[in-house]
Design a protein around this motif. Structure first.
Motif, short mmCIF file in Angstrom:
data_model
loop_
_atom_site.label_atom_id
_atom_site.label_comp_id
_atom_site.label_asym_id
_atom_site.label_seq_id
_atom_site.Cartn_x
_atom_site.Cartn_y
_atom_site.Cartn_z
N GLN A 54 -10.17 102.84 73.05
CA GLN A 54 -8.83 102.30 72.78
C GLN A 54 -7.90 103.36 72.18
O GLN A 54 -6.74 103.08 71.93
CB GLN A 54 -8.94 101.10 71.83
CG GLN A 54 -9.69 99.94 72.43
CD GLN A 54 -10.07 98.89 71.40
OE1 GLN A 54 -9.92 99.06 70.19
NE2 GLN A 54 -10.59 97.77 71.88
N ARG A 55 -8.46 104.55 71.95
CA ARG A 55 -7.74 105.64 71.29
C ARG A 55 -7.11 105.17 69.98
O ARG A 55 -5.97 105.50 69.65
CB ARG A 55 -6.71 106.28 72.23
CG ARG A 55 -7.37 107.00 73.40
CD ARG A 55 -6.42 107.75 74.29
NE ARG A 55 -5.37 106.97 74.92
CZ ARG A 55 -5.54 106.19 75.98
NH1 ARG A 55 -6.72 106.09 76.54
NH2 ARG A 55 -4.55 105.52 76.49
N PHE A 71 -7.48 112.04 71.82
CA PHE A 71 -6.69 110.81 71.96
C PHE A 71 -5.30 111.07 72.52
O PHE A 71 -4.58 110.15 72.87
CB PHE A 71 -6.62 110.05 70.64
CG PHE A 71 -7.95 109.48 70.20
CD1 PHE A 71 -9.06 109.46 71.04
CD2 PHE A 71 -8.10 108.96 68.94
CE1 PHE A 71 -10.28 108.94 70.63
CE2 PHE A 71 -9.32 108.42 68.52
CZ PHE A 71 -10.40 108.42 69.36
N SER A 72 -4.92 112.32 72.65
CA SER A 72 -3.64 112.68 73.25
C SER A 72 -3.69 112.60 74.78
O SER A 72 -2.66 112.65 75.45
CB SER A 72 -3.23 114.08 72.82
OG SER A 72 -4.23 115.02 73.19
N HIS A 73 -4.89 112.44 75.36
CA HIS A 73 -5.07 112.33 76.81
C HIS A 73 -4.99 110.85 77.22
O HIS A 73 -5.86 110.06 76.85
CB HIS A 73 -6.43 112.90 77.25
CG HIS A 73 -6.55 114.36 77.02
ND1 HIS A 73 -6.16 115.30 77.95
CD2 HIS A 73 -7.00 115.06 75.94
CE1 HIS A 73 -6.37 116.51 77.46
NE2 HIS A 73 -6.89 116.39 76.25
N ALA A 74 -3.95 110.50 77.96
CA ALA A 74 -3.71 109.10 78.32
C ALA A 74 -4.86 108.48 79.12
O ALA A 74 -5.14 107.30 78.98
CB ALA A 74 -2.42 108.98 79.12
N GLY A 75 -5.55 109.26 79.92
CA GLY A 75 -6.63 108.73 80.75
C GLY A 75 -8.01 108.79 80.11
O GLY A 75 -9.01 108.51 80.76
N LEU A 76 -8.06 109.13 78.84
CA LEU A 76 -9.34 109.29 78.16
C LEU A 76 -10.11 107.98 78.09
O LEU A 76 -9.56 106.95 77.70
CB LEU A 76 -9.13 109.81 76.74
CG LEU A 76 -10.41 110.02 75.94
CD1 LEU A 76 -11.14 111.26 76.43
CD2 LEU A 76 -10.09 110.12 74.46
#
Length: 118
Positions: free
Chosen positions: A19-20, A60-65
């Protein structure tokens, strides 16, 4: 307050990772958590504050993580996850992660990459 079991602790960090949710993610870790890369025992992250900084800026800065759980084992106070990490590059990264849990918090993390870093 009831201490989390090793499984509950790792499940909490896994869900928060996907959920980052950095504040929730960090609640699973002890203040003195240390993360190592195996097999060379390279210290990657030392302390909860460093964990927060690393995951805020590098993950968590990667939207697709997202992490895909392939398998999980619980052995005493250790939980071992076999995962595919999506969103850091064009192909998923295969890894195993061993979490050591003491008194309801993750104290040590061992990352075992499927491929050795270059």
């Amino acid at each position: 307050m009831t201490l989390k079991t090793p499984l509950q602790c790792v499940e909490l960090q896994f869900e928060a990772y996907n959920q980052r949710d950095l504040p929730r993610f960090l609640t699973a870790f002890a203040d003195n958590v240390r993360s190592f890369r195996l097999p060379d025992m390279t210290l990657m992250i030392d302390g909860k504050a460093a964990y927060g900084e690393f995951y805020a800026s590098q993950r968590f800065s990667h939207a697709g993580l997202r992490a895909e759980l392939l398998n999980r084992m619980v052995i005493g106070n250790k939980v071992i996850d076999h995962e595919l990490i999506h969103g850091l590059g064009p192909e998923p990264i295969e890894t195993a992660v061993m979490f050591v849990v003491e008194e309801g918090l993750i104290t040590t993390v061992f990352a075992i990459p499927a491929k050795s870093p270059l």
